[in-house]
Structures are given as structure tokens and as C-alpha cells.
Design an enzyme around this catalytic site. Structure first.
Site, short mmCIF file in Angstrom:
data_model
loop_
_atom_site.label_atom_id
_atom_site.label_comp_id
_atom_site.label_asym_id
_atom_site.label_seq_id
_atom_site.Cartn_x
_atom_site.Cartn_y
_atom_site.Cartn_z
N CYS A 238 -2.61 9.53 2.19
CA CYS A 238 -2.08 9.09 0.93
C CYS A 238 -3.54 8.95 0.00
CB CYS A 238 -1.76 7.31 1.09
SG CYS A 238 -3.11 6.44 2.00
N GLU B 46 0.94 -1.01 -0.06
CA GLU B 46 -0.06 -0.12 0.00
C GLU B 46 0.99 1.25 0.09
OE1 GLU B 46 -3.34 -0.08 -0.26
OE2 GLU B 46 -3.82 -1.96 0.38
P1 NDP Z 1 8.11 5.11 4.76
O1 NDP Z 1 8.20 4.22 3.52
O2 NDP Z 1 9.46 5.85 5.02
O3 NDP Z 1 8.08 3.89 6.13
C1 NDP Z 1 6.93 3.02 6.25
C2 NDP Z 1 7.39 1.88 7.24
O4 NDP Z 1 8.60 1.39 6.75
C3 NDP Z 1 7.94 2.67 8.41
O5 NDP Z 1 7.35 1.81 9.65
C4 NDP Z 1 9.29 2.75 8.44
O6 NDP Z 1 9.94 2.47 9.67
C5 NDP Z 1 9.50 1.20 7.73
N1 NDP Z 1 10.68 1.05 7.19
C6 NDP Z 1 11.90 1.94 6.90
N2 NDP Z 1 12.74 1.50 6.11
C7 NDP Z 1 12.67 -0.02 6.07
C8 NDP Z 1 13.19 -0.94 5.40
N3 NDP Z 1 14.41 -0.80 4.77
N4 NDP Z 1 12.64 -2.30 5.62
C9 NDP Z 1 11.44 -2.46 6.32
N5 NDP Z 1 10.76 -1.29 6.77
C10 NDP Z 1 11.30 -0.17 6.88
O7 NDP Z 1 6.81 5.99 4.73
P2 NDP Z 1 6.45 6.85 5.85
O8 NDP Z 1 6.38 6.16 7.31
O9 NDP Z 1 7.09 8.25 5.61
O10 NDP Z 1 4.94 7.02 5.50
C11 NDP Z 1 4.54 7.92 4.48
C12 NDP Z 1 4.05 7.06 2.94
O11 NDP Z 1 3.25 6.18 3.32
C13 NDP Z 1 3.51 8.12 2.07
O12 NDP Z 1 4.07 8.11 0.71
C14 NDP Z 1 2.13 7.61 2.00
O13 NDP Z 1 1.35 7.92 0.54
C15 NDP Z 1 2.07 6.11 2.07
N6 NDP Z 1 1.06 5.65 2.84
C16 NDP Z 1 0.04 4.94 1.85
C17 NDP Z 1 -0.96 4.41 2.43
C18 NDP Z 1 -1.99 3.46 1.56
O14 NDP Z 1 -2.78 2.91 2.22
N7 NDP Z 1 -1.48 3.47 0.33
C19 NDP Z 1 -1.78 4.94 3.62
C20 NDP Z 1 -0.68 5.76 4.27
C21 NDP Z 1 0.52 6.21 3.76
P3 NDP Z 1 10.55 3.93 10.28
O15 NDP Z 1 9.59 4.95 10.32
O16 NDP Z 1 11.17 3.61 11.50
O17 NDP Z 1 11.82 4.45 9.44
#
Ligand code: NDP
Length: 505
Positions: free
Chosen positions: A283, A249
């Protein structure tokens, strides 16, 4: 090593810190301190969850429905407590947090109630060739589902995976974003309190990206990821090592089409909410509007008028809060600057003070600029004038993302036709975001917005594997799948096939 030192360190000196702080975006005050779980701790959580998954699956649909109802009741009775935590850790207004929690609870109720109908065993037609057999289909749980969630809707978004995975009979290990670990931990604690017999069916592991990466490699049956496309690619690569299936997602760049016959005031009201609520960190938020020549001027006037009454802040009257992640303000600033440099006009806002971004409306922005092409994830809206709804659709669809969108038109048939042809997983007509509040509807995107679905029947099936079973009811005089079959049997079969299928041209 602190979290800040970890981020600033070069790859050679980088050591994973043992703990990290979650802070309130509005004040910088520490909300709580959390452990950074390493690969061993993550694997131990998944191992515990695997044991819990067996007990949870054994409860069957009815047993699970009762426990999920207890979880739902627990959350509903503490909605203000959880909303207050979301407000502190994510920064959004308390009222918006309540809305988010309400939606999550409603989905939980739907998933628990419908799991048996959607996933339970059913008899299907065995067809001509297996007419002497009974055929059964059922959807079985995967065991342990890993969930990696973002910070923008720290309850609604991960719960879209967690509750549907639970209703399907799985246990869950959840890694919340490092920006909202307190909310994630609260949700797992609530599970333990509400369903003490199977406490390990929902567990939280906390940490940074490395903890998420460890979850990908910990032997889960599926990994449900919500976040950005670049991180999604990393998650897929890590999961590929163990052939762990993934649900993606990802982000969006959702468009609204305002047609000639639209209710312009209603469209403007919805566009402003869709773009600015939650500080635009949605999102499925509206980031682009394509309004036809006939309604463009009136629409722009309505939007700018409404935006004038909004302001970000931390008080009760503020329309939305600060940006949850400090770095996101740089993205917003870059998109606004780039739009202006390319000839765009700022009709409202355009300013960033600390973590607070003014509600921003941009006009005449070229389609090639970042503000139109890339996800901004801030309280901004571009409005473009188009010849007609067909040009609007063409421009809306000319984006790598394809999460959701909206169409405003008074013609039911026309609006439905545009909605069907919009390249997105979800579209609402004469409103914004509504599909997310309909539990029976699937949620997910196409293209850069990812694949797989949460919510609805598809969301339940997403966390299962289809299991096919046949049972022979009686033997046939001639068994085609036996070395004892007579030589003439294949000719007879060919004749039957000719009769049944041969007439079709
Ligand atoms: P990120 O992609 O930065 O992070 C998402 C999650 O992945 C966090 O828990 C993060 O941990 C974790 N993460 C980071 N690096 C890794 C890795 N190498 N391996 C595994 N997990 C990892 O997104 P954001 O948190 O900034 O969220 C915003 C984004 O999410 C936007 O682009 C938005 O559009 C999208 N989004 C999509 C939705 C949907 O349903 N389609 C709904 C809501 C948001 P940590 O934070 O600890 O770095």
C-alpha cells in the site's frame, strides 16, 4: 457449495460455503482448509474475547508488558517457521517474509514498552476555574477490537493493529483475508501458546467477506480495517448501524519526487525497491515518480538498468513472487494497456505470464490515465518529467489517495519543506518506506487512503477512549456551580475574565 461456485453464483443462488481452501499462489497447492465462520460463531468469539478483555485489562501495564514480551519471544524464536508459511500462502520470498516479521516484532516491543507512558494516568493542570480540583487524564481500553486484514503483508499489517490494541489493554478478534487465513491462524495459535493464561485475548475467525461483515456487527468496541477503499466503505456502513467506531487503513498511489540536486543512483535504487518489492503489492509502494528535467534522463537510465536485473519467480534468486490474487493481474494489465493506448511508452517489462508480472516501467503516461490515477498494486512504475520540484509536488498531490511518498534531494531544508507539503500521512526523505520501520511514528493516510493511525503513541491511543476525572481538593468560599452562589459572583467572574483575557485583541 465451494468457494469458486459461491463466487460464480448469482445473488439468488448464493449460499455461503462451510469451508474454503487457502492455496499457494505459485503452485495452486492447497495450504490448508478453513471453516467459514458465520454471524453466530463470530459473535461467540467476540463474547469470549469480552471476558478475556476484562482479565487482560486487570493485568495492568506491567502484567501485559511481561505477557507481550513472551509473545514477542515466541515469534522471534519461530521466525523461519512463520516466514515459510507466509512464503507459501502469500508467495513472497522467504527473505521478505523475515523482514516483515522482524518489523512486526519490533513494533510489538515498542507498543508494550511505551503503553504506560502514553496511556497511563497523568495529572494535568486544572486551570483557573477549577484551581481547587486535581485533574486526571488516562486512556482506557475499548474492550474488544475487531481487526480485518489484507493479504499483502499478512503479518506486519494486521499486527500493527493487533499488538497496539493489546498493549492498550484490549482483546482482539481478527479476521484475516481469505487469501492468508493460515498466517492469521498461526498468529492466534502462537498467542495461545505464549500466553496460555488469557488464551481468548487473541482469536481468529476465518471466512470470506461475509465473515468480516459479521465482525462489524458483533458488538466490538472498534473495528480496525485494512484493505481497499470500496470494501472500507462497506465496512463503515455496517459499523454505522451500531455506531461502532472505525479505523481505515486503505490503499495508496504514492509518489516519489526527484529534485535537481538528488543523488540519482540512490533515488533510482529506492524507486525500484519501492515499486517492485513484494510484487508491488504494497500500500505504501512507490507507483509514480516525478523527476525534474535536470535529472530525468539519468534517472530513467538508472531505473531501467536496475530493472533489467530483476525477475519474478519462486526460486531463491527471484526478486519477487507471483501476484497473490489472480484477479490483480487483470488490474495491472488494464493499467499498462490504458497507459500505452494514451501514448505512454513501455521502457521495461509490460508483460504478464500467469501470475507473474515483469517489472514494468512506463514513461510519458498522461496524468489522466488509470496507471497514474488509480492504485495498480503491481510491480509497475510511471516516471514523468516535470519542470521543477514544485510541479512535481503539485502533481503528486493531485490524487485522491494520500498514504505516503518520498522526496529525494541533497538540500535538507528543501526536502523537509517538500515532505511537509506532500499531501500524505507519511513521507520519507532520501529513502522509501522507512517511516513504517520506526515504531514511534504513526502510520495512516488522508483522503481515499483512510483515517486513523496505527503505530507510535497515536497508534496506542487509537485503541482507547480518553477518560477525564476531576477530584475536589478543598472547597472555595464561593462555589460558582451551586444555587447558593451570591448574586454578585457572576459580576466578579466577568471582571476576572476581563482582566485575564480582555487585553487580547
Ligand atoms: P479488500 O478490501 O478486498 O479486503 C480487505 C479485507 O476485508 C479482507 O479480509 C476481506 O476479506 C475483507 N472483506 C471483504 N468484504 C468485506 C465486507 N463486506 N465486510 C467486511 N470485510 C470484508 O482488500 P485486499 O485484501 O484486496 O487488500 C488490498 C488492499 O489493501 C489494497 O488496496 C491496499 O492498498 C490496501 N492496503 C492498505 C494498507 C494500509 O495500511 N493503508 C496496508 C495494506 C493494504 P476476504 O479477503 O475474505 O474477501
Amino acid at each position: 457449495m465451494s468457494l469458486a461456485e459461491h463466487r460464480d453464483a448469482g445473488p439468488d443462488q448464493r449460499r455461503v460455503p462451510e469451508t474454503f481452501e487457502s492455496t499457494a499462489p505459485a503452485t495452486g497447492a492447497v495450504v490448508a482448509v478453513f471453516q467459514v465462520h458465520g454471524p453466530d460463531e463470530v459473535r461467540a468469539a467476540v463474547d469470549r474475547a469480552r471476558v478475556a478483555a476484562a482479565s487482560w485489562a486487570d493485568l495492568g501495564f506491567d502484567g501485559r508488558r511481561t505477557r507481550l514480551a513472551a509473545y514477542r519471544g515466541y515469534l522471534a524464536r519461530r521466525v523461519h517457521e512463520l516466514a515459510d508459511l507466509v512464503h507459501r500462502e502469500n508467495g513472497k520470498p522467504h527473505a521478505d517474509a523475515i523482514l516483515e516479521i522482524t518489523l512486526a516484532v519490533d513494533h510489538l516491543a515498542w507498543a508494550a514498552t511505551h503503553a504506560r507512558t502514553v496511556l497511563g494516568p497523568r495529572r494535568v493542570s486544572p486551570g483557573l476555574l477549577a484551581a481547587n480540583h486535581a485533574a486526571w487524564l488516562e486512556y482506557q481500553p475499548l474492550g474488544v477490537v475487531g481487526v480485518i486484514g489484507p493479504w499483502n503483508y499478512p503479518v506486519f499489517t494486521p499486527m500493527g493493529s493487533i499488538t497496539y490494541a493489546l498493549a492498550a489493554g484490549n482483546a482482539v478478534v481478527f479476521k484475516p483475508s481469505e487469501h492468508t487465513p493460515a498466517v492469521g491462524t498461526w498468529l492466534a495459535d502462537a498467542w495461545r501458546a505464549a500466553v496460555p493464561e488469557v488464551p481468548d485475548a487473541v482469536q481468529v475467525v476465518t471466512g470470506l467477506g461475509e465473515t468480516g461483515a459479521a465482525l462489524c456487527r458483533a458488538g466490538v468496541g472498534k473495528l480496525a480495517f485494512t484493505g481497499s477503499a470500496p470494501t472500507g466503505r462497506k465496512v463503515m456502513a455496517a459499523c454505522a448501524e451500531t455506531l461502532t467506531p472505525v479505523l481505515m487503513e486503505l490503499g495508496g498511489k504514492d509518489a516519489m519526487i526527484v529534485d535537481d540536486d538528488a543523488d540519482v543512483a540512490a533515488a533510482a535504487d529506492a524507486a525500484v525497491w519501492g515499486a517492485m518489492s513484494n510484487a508491488g503489492q504494497t500500500c505504501i509502494g512507490i507507483e509514480r515518480v516525478y523527476a525534474t528535467e535536470r535529472v530525468y534522463d539519468a534517472f530513467v537510465a538508472e531505473v531501467t538498468e536496475r530493472v533489467r536485473g530483476l525477475r519474478p519467480g519462486t526460486d531463491e534468486a527471484a526478486a519477487y513472487g507471483p501476484m497473490t490474487m489472480a484477479a490483480q493481474t487483470d488490474v495491472v494489465r488494464r493499467h499498462v494497456d490504458d497507459a500505452v493506448a494514451a501514448g505512454g511508452r513501455v521502457a521495461a517489462g509490460g508483460t504478464v505470464e500467469g501470475r507473474f508480472v515483469a517489472p514494468t516501467v512506463l514513461l510519458d503516461v498522461p496524468e489522466t490515465s488509470a496507471a497514474v490515477r488509480e492504485e495498480t498494486f503491481g510491480p509497475t512504475l510511471t516516471i514523468s518529467r516535470v519542470r521543477d520540484a514544485e510541479e512535481a509536488l503539485e502533481r503528486a498531490n493531485a490524487n485522491a489517495h494520500g498514504l505516503a511518498g518520498a522526496v529525494f534531494s541533497r538540500s535538507k531544508a528543501r526536502a523537509m519543506d517538500l515532505a511537509r507539503r506532500m499531501r500524505s500521512g507519511m513521507t520519507s526523505v532520501n529513502s522509501v518506506l522507512t517511516f513504517a520501520s520506526v515504531p514511534a511514528l504513526p502510520f495512516g493516510g488522508v483522503g481515499e487512503s483512510g483515517f486513523g493511525r496505527i503505530h507510535g503513541a497515536d497508534g496506542l491511543r487509537e485503541f482507547t477512549r480518553a477518560k477525564a476525572i476531576t477530584r475536589r481538593r478543598f472547597p472555595l468560599p464561593v462555589d460558582l456551580m451551586s444555587f447558593t452562589r451570591p448574586a454578585a459572583a457572576a459580576d466578579a467572574l466577568a471582571r476576572v475574565m476581563g482582566l485575564v483575557h480582555g487585553r487580547h485583541r
